[in-house]
Design an enzyme around this catalytic site. Sequence first.
Site, PDB file in Angstrom:
ATOM      1  N   HIS A  19       0.816  -1.213   0.000  1.00 16.71           N
ATOM      2  CA  HIS A  19       0.000   0.000   0.000  1.00 16.71           C
ATOM      3  C   HIS A  19       0.850   1.264   0.000  1.00 16.71           C
ATOM      4  O   HIS A  19       0.421   2.292  -0.511  1.00 16.71           O
ATOM      5  CB  HIS A  19      -0.991  -0.048   1.184  1.00 16.71           C
ATOM      6  CG  HIS A  19      -2.002  -1.163   1.033  1.00 16.71           C
ATOM      7  ND1 HIS A  19      -2.592  -1.800   2.094  1.00 16.71           N
ATOM      8  CD2 HIS A  19      -2.511  -1.766  -0.090  1.00 16.71           C
ATOM      9  CE1 HIS A  19      -3.435  -2.738   1.643  1.00 16.71           C
ATOM     10  NE2 HIS A  19      -3.389  -2.736   0.324  1.00 16.71           N
ATOM     11  N   HIS A  42      -7.641  -8.253  -7.894  1.00 16.70           N
ATOM     12  CA  HIS A  42      -7.948  -9.086  -6.716  1.00 16.70           C
ATOM     13  C   HIS A  42      -8.189  -8.123  -5.559  1.00 16.70           C
ATOM     14  O   HIS A  42      -7.269  -7.775  -4.817  1.00 16.70           O
ATOM     15  CB  HIS A  42      -6.776 -10.012  -6.402  1.00 16.70           C
ATOM     16  CG  HIS A  42      -6.516 -11.026  -7.471  1.00 16.70           C
ATOM     17  ND1 HIS A  42      -6.000 -10.686  -8.697  1.00 16.70           N
ATOM     18  CD2 HIS A  42      -6.706 -12.368  -7.486  1.00 16.70           C
ATOM     19  CE1 HIS A  42      -5.886 -11.784  -9.435  1.00 16.70           C
ATOM     20  NE2 HIS A  42      -6.304 -12.823  -8.727  1.00 16.70           N
ATOM     21  N   GLY A 153     -10.404 -11.981 -11.981  1.00 17.92           N
ATOM     22  CA  GLY A 153      -9.574 -10.844 -12.392  1.00 17.92           C
ATOM     23  C   GLY A 153      -8.566 -11.217 -13.467  1.00 17.92           C
ATOM     24  O   GLY A 153      -8.321 -10.452 -14.403  1.00 17.92           O
ATOM     25  N   ASP A 173      -2.926  -8.453  -7.334  1.00 21.33           N
ATOM     26  CA  ASP A 173      -2.577  -8.820  -5.956  1.00 21.33           C
ATOM     27  C   ASP A 173      -3.280 -10.125  -5.544  1.00 21.33           C
ATOM     28  O   ASP A 173      -4.127 -10.128  -4.645  1.00 21.33           O
ATOM     29  CB  ASP A 173      -2.993  -7.649  -5.045  1.00 21.33           C
ATOM     30  CG  ASP A 173      -2.716  -7.933  -3.577  1.00 21.33           C
ATOM     31  OD1 ASP A 173      -1.809  -8.729  -3.279  1.00 21.33           O
ATOM     32  OD2 ASP A 173      -3.428  -7.356  -2.730  1.00 21.33           O
TER      33      ASP A 173
HETATM   34  N1  SAM Z   1      -5.818  -6.194  -3.032  1.00 20.72           N
HETATM   35  C1  SAM Z   1      -6.396  -6.334  -1.701  1.00 20.72           C
HETATM   36  C2  SAM Z   1      -5.822  -5.243  -0.816  1.00 20.72           C
HETATM   37  O1  SAM Z   1      -4.672  -4.829  -1.023  1.00 20.72           O
HETATM   38  O2  SAM Z   1      -6.534  -4.797   0.075  1.00 20.72           O
HETATM   39  C3  SAM Z   1      -6.130  -7.682  -1.102  1.00 20.72           C
HETATM   40  C4  SAM Z   1      -6.450  -8.832  -2.003  1.00 20.72           C
HETATM   41  S1  SAM Z   1      -6.168 -10.428  -1.344  1.00 20.72           S
HETATM   42  C5  SAM Z   1      -4.433 -10.525  -1.265  1.00 20.72           C
HETATM   43  C6  SAM Z   1      -6.537 -11.441  -2.722  1.00 20.72           C
HETATM   44  C7  SAM Z   1      -8.038 -11.537  -3.027  1.00 20.72           C
HETATM   45  O3  SAM Z   1      -8.221 -12.151  -4.311  1.00 20.72           O
HETATM   46  C8  SAM Z   1      -8.818 -12.427  -2.055  1.00 20.72           C
HETATM   47  O4  SAM Z   1      -9.855 -11.656  -1.487  1.00 20.72           O
HETATM   48  C9  SAM Z   1      -9.375 -13.563  -2.924  1.00 20.72           C
HETATM   49  O5  SAM Z   1     -10.687 -13.951  -2.538  1.00 20.72           O
HETATM   50  C10 SAM Z   1      -9.406 -12.917  -4.288  1.00 20.72           C
HETATM   51  N2  SAM Z   1      -9.313 -13.841  -5.448  1.00 20.72           N
HETATM   52  C11 SAM Z   1      -8.731 -15.059  -5.519  1.00 20.72           C
HETATM   53  N3  SAM Z   1      -8.709 -15.495  -6.802  1.00 20.72           N
HETATM   54  C12 SAM Z   1      -9.300 -14.518  -7.555  1.00 20.72           C
HETATM   55  C13 SAM Z   1      -9.526 -14.334  -8.953  1.00 20.72           C
HETATM   56  N4  SAM Z   1      -9.164 -15.267  -9.843  1.00 20.72           N
HETATM   57  N5  SAM Z   1     -10.101 -13.187  -9.374  1.00 20.72           N
HETATM   58  C14 SAM Z   1     -10.475 -12.222  -8.481  1.00 20.72           C
HETATM   59  N6  SAM Z   1     -10.263 -12.329  -7.149  1.00 20.72           N
HETATM   60  C15 SAM Z   1      -9.687 -13.454  -6.696  1.00 20.72           C
END
Ligand code: SAM
Length: 299
Positions: A19, A42, A153, A173
């Site tokens: 961040h 993500h 994503g 991410d």
């Molecule tokens: N970017 C966020 C932040 O910085 O606050 C944190 C994201 S977290 C590391 C990863 C997220 O990706 C999780 O909530 C998970 O459910 C989601 N996720 C997993 N596979 C995914 C996909 N193929 N497409 C979109 N989201 C996905």
Amino acid sequence: MFSYRHAFHAGNHADVLKHTVLIAVLDHLLEKETALTVVDTHAGAGLYRLDGDYAGTSGEAAEGVLRLLSPEAQPDAAPVAEALARYLAVVRDFNPKGGARIYPGSPFITHHLLREQDKLKLFELHPTDARTLAANIAQLEAGRQIAVLRDDGFGSATKFLPPPSRRALVLCDPSYEIKSDYARVLDFIGAALKRFATGSYAVWHPIIPRPEAHDLPRRLKTLATKAGKPWLHATLTVKSSKIVTDAAGAQHRPGLPASGMFLINPPYTLKAQLEAALPLMAQRLAQDRHASFSLDAGA
Ligand code: SAM
């Protein structure tokens, strides 16, 4: 597939690195009047309670953002690098009464900085997190500025590239809970660069002892170099990755010891900002004598 919940990890050392970089990149991109589109592949749930059940279970924020915010860790005389100070100021904006009960995820950090003319596209596949994200975003009453997509994503985010204004930041991410995430990041960034070579890309990655994790930054460098685009790679290590054996002979894997942010087409100002911020992050977030950082760049 869906065991990962970012709420357990919100505000940890990896979020501090991710961040801080995200805010520094956005601040730079938002200096130009032309509209910016931010694609968050993500997104997570968007907003987290640090005093809630999830965060309380693992307490990862205590070794991350909360260390940086605590007065003991940050005596008045201590120097604070501009990028780190800016990150802490944004976290404080979400906690006007002091402390840090609320931690903003990437969607809320981004929205906080965007202007009227900018757009935000959020992808989240986890059914519960997608619902929470949609409910959290609805409270912003941002209308068509923000789109929440319960979709993959990796598979769908390139459809927004290039945006009409031809200015975009893509944050990638994933949770890397399945091995194929590493290859999917590479395929996604490769496809995105083909559609929109002048976009800005930021990829977070864990640094853990597994071959795919080790190869990812090297292969991202190859992608950027082949596309003829500059890159920047920042890493932060807070502890050793070695398995520890306790007095009773039980073995414990350490939690995440280190992570990195890989940027393609980074702002020219970012390297100097991170040169100042990374040593402070490593010093203040150190959990053992293995804490360190690295910063690499290529044209
Ligand atoms: N970017 C966020 C932040 O910085 O606050 C944190 C994201 S977290 C590391 C990863 C997220 O990706 C999780 O909530 C998970 O459910 C989601 N996720 C997993 N596979 C995914 C996909 N193929 N497409 C979109 N989201 C996905």
